[in-house]
Design an enzyme around this catalytic site. Structure first.
Site, PDB file in Angstrom:
ATOM      1  N   LYS A 125      82.547  83.036  93.252  1.00 21.07           N
ATOM      2  CA  LYS A 125      81.926  83.192  94.576  1.00 21.07           C
ATOM      3  C   LYS A 125      82.863  83.869  95.572  1.00 21.07           C
ATOM      4  CE  LYS A 125      80.975  78.840  95.185  1.00 21.07           C
ATOM      5  NZ  LYS A 125      81.494  78.365  93.886  1.00 21.07           N
ATOM      6  N   ARG A 272      86.434  67.565  88.181  1.00 24.00           N
ATOM      7  CA  ARG A 272      85.781  68.022  89.421  1.00 24.00           C
ATOM      8  C   ARG A 272      84.476  68.768  89.076  1.00 24.00           C
ATOM      9  NH1 ARG A 272      87.961  72.269  94.019  1.00 24.00           N
ATOM     10  NH2 ARG A 272      89.812  70.990  94.065  1.00 24.00           N
ATOM     11  N   HIS A 336      92.543 118.277  97.938  1.00 22.65           N
ATOM     12  CA  HIS A 336      92.694 119.528  97.199  1.00 22.65           C
ATOM     13  C   HIS A 336      94.129 120.057  97.385  1.00 22.65           C
ATOM     14  CE1 HIS A 336      92.606 121.337 101.176  1.00 22.65           C
ATOM     15  NE2 HIS A 336      91.624 120.479 101.427  1.00 22.65           N
ATOM     16  N   ASN A 342      94.846 125.956 105.331  1.00 23.45           N
ATOM     17  CA  ASN A 342      95.847 124.924 105.661  1.00 23.45           C
ATOM     18  C   ASN A 342      97.112 125.576 106.193  1.00 23.45           C
ATOM     19  OD1 ASN A 342      94.893 122.931 102.806  1.00 23.45           O
ATOM     20  ND2 ASN A 342      94.431 122.526 104.944  1.00 23.45           N
ATOM     21  N   ARG A 406      88.015 125.001  97.580  1.00 22.52           N
ATOM     22  CA  ARG A 406      89.384 124.497  97.412  1.00 22.52           C
ATOM     23  C   ARG A 406      89.474 123.281  96.491  1.00 22.52           C
ATOM     24  NH1 ARG A 406      87.444 123.959 102.624  1.00 22.52           N
ATOM     25  NH2 ARG A 406      87.848 122.065 103.850  1.00 22.52           N
ATOM     26  N   GLU A 429      84.112 118.051 103.096  1.00 22.20           N
ATOM     27  CA  GLU A 429      84.846 117.627 104.288  1.00 22.20           C
ATOM     28  C   GLU A 429      83.886 117.444 105.467  1.00 22.20           C
ATOM     29  OE1 GLU A 429      86.786 115.965 105.531  1.00 22.20           O
ATOM     30  OE2 GLU A 429      88.707 116.896 106.009  1.00 22.20           O
ATOM     31  N   HIS A 497      88.769 115.815 100.484  1.00 20.77           N
ATOM     32  CA  HIS A 497      89.363 116.347 101.725  1.00 20.77           C
ATOM     33  C   HIS A 497      89.895 115.192 102.582  1.00 20.77           C
ATOM     34  CE1 HIS A 497      87.281 120.156 100.791  1.00 20.77           C
ATOM     35  NE2 HIS A 497      86.410 119.332 100.241  1.00 20.77           N
TER      36      HIS A 497
HETATM   37  O1  F6P Z   1      92.769 120.347 108.272  1.00 16.15           O
HETATM   38  C1  F6P Z   1      92.126 119.927 107.136  1.00 16.15           C
HETATM   39  C2  F6P Z   1      90.918 119.053 107.429  1.00 16.15           C
HETATM   40  O2  F6P Z   1      90.403 118.605 106.192  1.00 16.15           O
HETATM   41  C3  F6P Z   1      89.803 119.734 108.261  1.00 16.15           C
HETATM   42  O3  F6P Z   1      88.930 120.527 107.526  1.00 16.15           O
HETATM   43  C4  F6P Z   1      89.141 118.549 108.921  1.00 16.15           C
HETATM   44  O4  F6P Z   1      88.332 118.889 110.028  1.00 16.15           O
HETATM   45  C5  F6P Z   1      90.358 117.736 109.289  1.00 16.15           C
HETATM   46  O5  F6P Z   1      91.282 117.897 108.230  1.00 16.15           O
HETATM   47  C6  F6P Z   1      90.035 116.284 109.472  1.00 16.15           C
HETATM   48  O6  F6P Z   1      91.115 115.521 109.959  1.00 16.15           O
HETATM   49  P1  F6P Z   1      91.009 114.802 111.395  1.00 16.15           P
HETATM   50  O7  F6P Z   1      89.808 113.909 111.321  1.00 16.15           O
HETATM   51  O8  F6P Z   1      92.286 114.037 111.549  1.00 16.15           O
HETATM   52  O9  F6P Z   1      90.847 115.867 112.428  1.00 16.15           O
END
Ligand code: F6P
Length: 557
Positions: A125, A272, A336, A342, A406, A429, A497
């Protein structure tokens, strides 16, 4: 034009301390006049968890004729709730428009659920309850467990004289003095639970055996005085000898027995259990006469009996509980590899990997292949030592990525003949609407108000523009994947992401919602989460570029 049935307060008329005037605004006009305000401000203003619609703060609303109310139009929370045709209520994504009279009672509006556990000791539980609490909290319903055993231990202070010690005699149904104390403790926990719900909690879980009808009646009688709470009984039944033996071992390390000699502890617990079995009444027809809703989970959800389930929240609980299993497995999670966006700090988009990102992907496939072999070895050792909770079998590894370039490129080194690879849109993302493709510095310069609103409440903030999302939106689209992840028995690698990873780790590691949106989840970091009956084990690895291999690091929650 048809009049909107639910008038609400117009911010234009609500100045200072004066009582807001009630106006009726057709929803079509409202939507046309304030698309952005409706999308963002309401969520930001909404107290977390009640799913209540807060009027938009826009100056462009046309004030219309004040509506005069007749006495028959006044609502109470219960009347308004009874009138509701559907109980769907999801924090941050479903908004209920309240009549003006109820604005002060917004905190009472979201449906409250009292879950009452039923079952013999060592039927898992507390394990179920912890999982359910974690899941509902992740869905942003404030959920708390009220454990009667803990209350008993605190009350006894390890002292036998006041009759609350944990010796088997205390659980003898014929021991009337002890039974009175146990009922009292159960009621005290229920009082604490009700008080907590009244302060804004959403789901209170009463964790005890509640194994006789008489006890359940006692709790129900008290709950009858709380018309705004729905009650769901969940009974855990276990007949699988392997799971029972495992539960017993867990019980011997629980607070009641951890300091006792093992043989003595086993003997006391056996007695028990006999005491409980003598008084045990499974949920059934007699309980049905009380009009309750209940669910019986037999052997960790292998068989499920559900009766009279009403309401969205109760349905969510049951759907979740019927989908999980105890198989040992590893859930690997990573972002990724580095993308070309990035490098320049642009958010969103669908950029390909950089050369460095591709090297990360290559190393990831080699490392997972290596781990697969290692895990196979250690599981064989566990099985030989009789520690396995499920039979040893050949394990496949599933690989899930988002549908963005990506993540797909990151798993190019995984052979589909060997891995079950799926690209899933739910793992995409967060969509940043009008901010897609910008850097954070550009967002701050071009949309300073948006930048600030997100800084203040990142969890609720929804990016403006078509398809713009909030963290809460992403949680909702990940919900089916959480269910699938709990249902699966194979190992799994998720390549996704930043936001999605934070949210998934938020669930798996039970991370506080205030911390989750700010969690550090760096590129080129790999997490391994292993759900175990006593909790979740998490390991973290960093890709060492020079070694071109993964190095384990400490995990901070
Ligand atoms: O920069 C990479 C990323 O994955 C973006 O595409 C996304 O908007 C961002 O990070 C999200 O991170 P935060 O919520 O901290 O802005």
């Amino acid at each position: 034009m048809q009049k909107d049935p639910l008038p609400f307060t117009s911010p234009l008329l609500n100045t200072g301390a004066t009582r807001p005037t009630s106006v009726s605004i057709p929803s079509a006009t409202l939507a046309a006049a304030t698309p952005r305000a409706t999308a963002n401000n309401n969520l930001n203003n909404s107290p977390l968890g009640n799913g209540v619609y807060a009027p938009p703060q826009s100056q462009s609303l046309p004030p219309t004729q004040p509506t005069l109310r007749t006495p028959t139009e006044s609502f109470s929370v219960s009347a308004f709730r009874r009138r509701s045709l559907c109980s769907i209520d999801q924090p941050g994504v479903v908004m209920t428009r309240l009549p003006q009279e109820l604005e002060d009672t917004q905190h009472e509006f979201g449906s409250k659920l009292v879950v009452i556990m039923v079952g013999l000791p060592a039927r898992g539980k507390s394990y179920l309850v912890k999982k359910l609490q974690r899941y509902l909290t992740w869905l942003q319903y404030d959920t708390k467990v009220f454990n009667v055993g803990n209350r008993r231990r605190i009350a006894s202070k390890g002292d036998n004289r006041n009759g609350t010690s944990h010796s088997h005699a205390f659980f003898d149904p014929k021991n009337t003095a002890a039974k009175e104390i146990r009922d009292e403790l159960a009621l005290e926990s229920l009082e604490e639970l009700i008080a907590w719900l009244k302060q804004g909690g959403r789901v209170g879980i009463h964790d005890a055996t509640n194994s006789s009808r008489e006890r359940r009646k006692l709790l129900l009688n008290r709950l009858e005085q709380e018309p705004n709470c729905r009650v769901l009984f969940i009974e855990s039944i276990c007949t699988d000898p392997v799971v029972l033996a495992h539960n017993l071992t867990m019980k011997l390390s629980s607070p009641d027995y951890k300091d006792m000699d093992e043989r003595q502890a086993r003997e006391d617990f056996r007695k028990r259990l006999e005491n409980y079995e003598r008084a045990y009444q499974t949920l059934g027809e007699e309980d049905e006469e009380d009009g309750i809703q209940y669910c019986k989970l037999i052997n960790v959800g292998k068989k499920v009996i559900a009766y009279n389930i009403q309401g969205y929240l109760a349905g969510q609980c049951i759907f979740y509980l019927m989908n999980f299993n105890l198989s040992p497995r590893c859930i690997w999670l990573t972002r990724h590899g580095e993308s070309v966006d990035n490098i320049v700090g642009k958010i969103g988009g669908d950029a390909p990997l950089s050369a460095r990102g591709k090297r990360y992907g290559d190393c990831l496939s080699r490392f997972i292949q290596h781990q697969k072999k290692e895990n196979k070895k250690s599981r064989r050792v566990e099985a030989e030592a009789g520690m396995a909770i499920s039979p040893l079998r050949e394990r496949t590894v599933a690989v899930w990525t988002s549908m963005l370039t990506r993540t797909k490129e990151t798993v190019e080194g995984f052979d589909p003949k060997e891995y079950d690879i799926k690209h899933i849109r739910f793992l995409n993302e967060i969509y940043a609407g009008i901010c897609e493709g910008l850097s954070y510095t550009e967002i701050e310069m071009e949309y300073p108000e948006e930048f600030e609103a997100r800084r203040v409440n990142k969890l609720f903030y929804r990016y403006p523009g078509m398809g713009g999302e909030s963290y809460l939106d992403v949680i909702q689209r990940l919900n089916p994947l959480i269910i699938e992840l709990e249902r699966m028995t194979s190992d799994l690698l998720i390549v996704t992401h930043r936001v999605v990873l934070r949210i998934l780790l938020g669930y798996l590691m039970d991370i506080d919602r205030s911390k989750m949106p700010e969690m550090d989840v760096h590129l080129h970091t790999l997490y391994c989460v292993e759900p175990k009956p006593h909790g979740t084990v998490v390991r973290k690895y960093r890709w060492d570029e020079e070694l071109d291999w993964f190095v384990e690091e400490s995990v901070d929650k």
